[in-house]
Design an enzyme around this catalytic site. Sequence first.
Site, PDB file in Angstrom:
ATOM      1  N   GLY A  63       0.842  -1.186   0.000  1.00  0.00           N
ATOM      2  CA  GLY A  63       0.000   0.000   0.000  1.00  0.00           C
ATOM      3  C   GLY A  63       0.878   1.237   0.000  1.00  0.00           C
ATOM      4  CB  CYS A 108       5.032   2.456   7.163  1.00  0.00           C
ATOM      5  SG  CYS A 108       4.606   3.986   6.321  1.00  0.00           S
TER       6      CYS A 108
END
Length: 186
Positions: A63, A108
């Site tokens: 993502g 992340c």
Amino acid sequence: MTDIENRKETDKALDADPASLCIVRYPDPRLSQICMPLEKVDDSVRAVIDRMFELMFGFRGVGLAAPQVGLLVRMFVASPTFDPGDRRVYVNPEIIASDGMQDGDEGCLSFPNISCRVKRKRVVTIRATGRDGKAFEETGEDLAARIFQHESDHLDGRLLIDRMGTVAKLANRRALKELEEAFAAR
Ligand code: NI
């Protein structure tokens, strides 16, 4: 920055060469801003989307949110299966329902070499606009639901570090310090 300054910067950036976009890392202040809705999905937005997928797959992420490439607009891309054919685009996303809980490790691309356990809802329904400019709703479970929540957090300037407890911050303190030093030395 004010909203108007943000908007001007973002309009300029959306018209810039998408190839010049790269991943923004903690503690860049752009990651902590509240992003603004996109007015429309046009060719320049689609070019940014394509570049975001290139970066996301290139850095092995599942993502990536627009502020992570320095654009303060409400948009993210995802591929929960990490399959180049599975390219999901969410413009102006809104989480409209959620259920259950899950607890698991989360990373992340703006925090390389860092992960921490984050509690999330297990099932999440999102409403958004796609790459084709059409509105849709999608319900994701497990990893997909986790991505929806993590990327939605980015659009409100909320980062992995904001989800870390004292123990996780301690466990990651060296990597966090390295990122802070790298940013200061740019
Ligand atoms: Ni992230």
